[in-house]
Design a protein around this motif. Structure first.
Motif, PDB file in Angstrom:
ATOM      1  N   GLU A  30       0.842  -1.194   0.000  1.00 41.96           N
ATOM      2  CA  GLU A  30       0.000   0.000   0.000  1.00 41.96           C
ATOM      3  C   GLU A  30       0.878   1.245   0.000  1.00 41.96           C
ATOM      4  O   GLU A  30       1.899   1.286   0.691  1.00 41.96           O
ATOM      5  CB  GLU A  30      -0.928   0.028   1.216  1.00 41.96           C
ATOM      6  N   TRP A  31       0.459   2.248  -0.780  1.00 45.07           N
ATOM      7  CA  TRP A  31       1.213   3.483  -0.896  1.00 45.07           C
ATOM      8  C   TRP A  31       0.242   4.663  -0.874  1.00 45.07           C
ATOM      9  O   TRP A  31      -0.826   4.606  -1.479  1.00 45.07           O
ATOM     10  CB  TRP A  31       1.990   3.519  -2.219  1.00 45.07           C
ATOM     11  N   ASP A  32       0.608   5.720  -0.173  1.00 45.30           N
ATOM     12  CA  ASP A  32      -0.170   6.960  -0.198  1.00 45.30           C
ATOM     13  C   ASP A  32       0.063   7.675  -1.527  1.00 45.30           C
ATOM     14  O   ASP A  32       1.214   7.837  -1.950  1.00 45.30           O
ATOM     15  CB  ASP A  32       0.238   7.874   0.955  1.00 45.30           C
ATOM     16  N   VAL A  33      -1.012   8.074  -2.174  1.00 45.95           N
ATOM     17  CA  VAL A  33      -0.902   8.695  -3.491  1.00 45.95           C
ATOM     18  C   VAL A  33      -1.845   9.887  -3.595  1.00 45.95           C
ATOM     19  O   VAL A  33      -2.861   9.966  -2.899  1.00 45.95           O
ATOM     20  CB  VAL A  33      -1.229   7.695  -4.622  1.00 45.95           C
ATOM     21  N   THR A  34      -1.505  10.794  -4.484  1.00 50.45           N
ATOM     22  CA  THR A  34      -2.396  11.874  -4.895  1.00 50.45           C
ATOM     23  C   THR A  34      -2.689  11.699  -6.377  1.00 50.45           C
ATOM     24  O   THR A  34      -1.763  11.556  -7.180  1.00 50.45           O
ATOM     25  CB  THR A  34      -1.767  13.246  -4.638  1.00 50.45           C
ATOM     26  N   ASN A  35      -3.951  11.674  -6.714  1.00 54.00           N
ATOM     27  CA  ASN A  35      -4.393  11.431  -8.090  1.00 54.00           C
ATOM     28  C   ASN A  35      -4.954  12.691  -8.722  1.00 54.00           C
ATOM     29  O   ASN A  35      -5.561  13.529  -8.037  1.00 54.00           O
ATOM     30  CB  ASN A  35      -5.480  10.351  -8.125  1.00 54.00           C
ATOM     31  N   ASN A  36      -4.799  12.787 -10.018  1.00 55.39           N
ATOM     32  CA  ASN A  36      -5.453  13.830 -10.803  1.00 55.39           C
ATOM     33  C   ASN A  36      -6.798  13.320 -11.303  1.00 55.39           C
ATOM     34  O   ASN A  36      -6.873  12.256 -11.921  1.00 55.39           O
ATOM     35  CB  ASN A  36      -4.593  14.225 -11.999  1.00 55.39           C
ATOM     36  N   VAL A  37      -7.835  14.074 -11.031  1.00 54.56           N
ATOM     37  CA  VAL A  37      -9.162  13.827 -11.588  1.00 54.56           C
ATOM     38  C   VAL A  37      -9.416  14.928 -12.618  1.00 54.56           C
ATOM     39  O   VAL A  37      -9.275  16.118 -12.309  1.00 54.56           O
ATOM     40  CB  VAL A  37     -10.248  13.868 -10.498  1.00 54.56           C
ATOM     41  N   TRP A  38      -9.778  14.535 -13.834  1.00 60.60           N
ATOM     42  CA  TRP A  38     -10.006  15.496 -14.913  1.00 60.60           C
ATOM     43  C   TRP A  38     -11.481  15.538 -15.254  1.00 60.60           C
ATOM     44  O   TRP A  38     -12.121  14.495 -15.407  1.00 60.60           O
ATOM     45  CB  TRP A  38      -9.191  15.123 -16.143  1.00 60.60           C
ATOM     46  N   ILE A  39     -12.021  16.757 -15.360  1.00 61.04           N
ATOM     47  CA  ILE A  39     -13.420  16.967 -15.709  1.00 61.04           C
ATOM     48  C   ILE A  39     -13.453  17.766 -17.009  1.00 61.04           C
ATOM     49  O   ILE A  39     -12.877  18.864 -17.086  1.00 61.04           O
ATOM     50  CB  ILE A  39     -14.171  17.717 -14.600  1.00 61.04           C
ATOM     51  N   ILE A  40     -14.096  17.214 -18.033  1.00 65.19           N
ATOM     52  CA  ILE A  40     -14.185  17.877 -19.330  1.00 65.19           C
ATOM     53  C   ILE A  40     -15.641  18.152 -19.626  1.00 65.19           C
ATOM     54  O   ILE A  40     -16.490  17.254 -19.511  1.00 65.19           O
ATOM     55  CB  ILE A  40     -13.586  17.003 -20.457  1.00 65.19           C
ATOM     56  N   GLY A  41     -15.960  19.403 -19.984  1.00 69.58           N
ATOM     57  CA  GLY A  41     -17.336  19.725 -20.300  1.00 69.58           C
ATOM     58  C   GLY A  41     -17.558  21.223 -20.392  1.00 69.58           C
ATOM     59  O   GLY A  41     -16.609  22.012 -20.475  1.00 69.58           O
ATOM     60  N   ASP A  42     -18.834  21.608 -20.363  1.00 72.83           N
ATOM     61  CA  ASP A  42     -19.199  23.016 -20.355  1.00 72.83           C
ATOM     62  C   ASP A  42     -19.965  23.310 -19.072  1.00 72.83           C
ATOM     63  O   ASP A  42     -19.791  22.598 -18.077  1.00 72.83           O
ATOM     64  CB  ASP A  42     -20.002  23.384 -21.610  1.00 72.83           C
ATOM     65  N   ASP A  43     -20.801  24.325 -19.066  1.00 70.71           N
ATOM     66  CA  ASP A  43     -21.531  24.671 -17.852  1.00 70.71           C
ATOM     67  C   ASP A  43     -22.723  23.750 -17.595  1.00 70.71           C
ATOM     68  O   ASP A  43     -23.351  23.834 -16.536  1.00 70.71           O
ATOM     69  CB  ASP A  43     -22.029  26.121 -17.928  1.00 70.71           C
ATOM     70  N   THR A  44     -23.025  22.873 -18.542  1.00 72.40           N
ATOM     71  CA  THR A  44     -24.214  22.026 -18.438  1.00 72.40           C
ATOM     72  C   THR A  44     -23.881  20.551 -18.258  1.00 72.40           C
ATOM     73  O   THR A  44     -24.452  19.873 -17.396  1.00 72.40           O
ATOM     74  CB  THR A  44     -25.096  22.198 -19.692  1.00 72.40           C
ATOM     75  N   ASP A  45     -22.953  20.056 -19.077  1.00 71.57           N
ATOM     76  CA  ASP A  45     -22.643  18.624 -19.116  1.00 71.57           C
ATOM     77  C   ASP A  45     -21.146  18.406 -18.956  1.00 71.57           C
ATOM     78  O   ASP A  45     -20.332  19.259 -19.339  1.00 71.57           O
ATOM     79  CB  ASP A  45     -23.087  18.011 -20.445  1.00 71.57           C
ATOM     80  N   ALA A  46     -20.784  17.221 -18.449  1.00 72.20           N
ATOM     81  CA  ALA A  46     -19.371  16.922 -18.255  1.00 72.20           C
ATOM     82  C   ALA A  46     -19.154  15.419 -18.222  1.00 72.20           C
ATOM     83  O   ALA A  46     -20.086  14.632 -18.024  1.00 72.20           O
ATOM     84  CB  ALA A  46     -18.856  17.552 -16.955  1.00 72.20           C
TER      85      ALA A  46
END
Length: 209
Positions: A20-36
């Motif tokens: 087990e290792w402590d990690v920081t992940n990138n979460v990416w959100i792609i979209g506009d003001d309505t949908d993603a």
């Protein structure tokens, strides 16, 4: 309104092969003001929901099925109704984290998704994991590489389900052929560009042997 890219960093634990290792992940959100769409629902479904800001989530795209990239996916799916998408070659890894829940649909090489008028092209890039994929957004001059390519080299291949020659083939044939100005948005750490990483392919091969 054209699509934009929002970034969220979440922290938790990566577990595989008894470690087990402590990690920081990138979460990416792609979209506009309505949908993603979300790429890699890591660790904290509530934080991702907050970052969505009330937008309709159309899909949860998994670049691969290591637990730190999918641990929040079922909770986020339940909260939003969005389907979880995973390449079928990573089902054995997925089942290690979620044995009682399956993804909702499969990702396949060459598949094209669309969000806010922006194409997202699925590239199957095995090596770090059998079903690893990258997501190329040509209109945004970006490729989301999960743990396949980082600033400074390939993702790790020293654990189960991984293979160094395969990840090198994936990077050479599927990623380094993209335009040099393409921004590489990774699963962990800072972005880079294809043009920055491409000259170092032979160094990585030597280093990996």
């Amino acid at each position: 309104m054209s699509a934009r890219i929002d970034h969220l960093a979440t922290s938790g634990t990566f577990a595989l092969d008894g470690g087990e290792w402590d990690v920081t992940n990138n979460v990416w959100i792609i979209g506009d003001d309505t949908d993603a769409v979300v790429i890699d629902a890591a660790h904290d479904a509530d934080a991702i929901l907050h970052a969505l800001g009330g937008r309709t989530l159309r899909a949860i795209i998994c670049t691969h099925a290591h637990n730190d990239h999918i641990d929040a996916a079922p909770t986020l799916a339940d909260a939003t109704g969005a389907p979880v998408l995973l390449h079928p070659d990573d089902l054995p890894l997925w089942k290690q984290t979620h044995p009682d829940r399956t993804p909702d649909a499969e990702l396949s090489d060459g598949q094209v998704l669309e969000i806010a008028g922006t194409r997202l092209e699925v590239l199957h890039t095995p090596g770090h994991a059998p079903g690893a994929v990258c997501v190329h957004a040509p209109e945004l001059a970006t490729v989301f590489t999960g743990d396949t390519l980082f600033e400074g080299g390939p993702g790790a291949t020293g654990r189960s389900f991984s293979h160094f020659p395969t990840i090198i083939d994936s990077i050479r044939d599927r990623l380094l052929t993209l335009p040099a100005e393409t921004t590489v948005r990774t699963g962990h750490g800072d972005p880079t560009t294809i043009g920055t990483e491409a000259p170092h392919l032979n160094e990585w091969i030597i280093r990996g042997h």
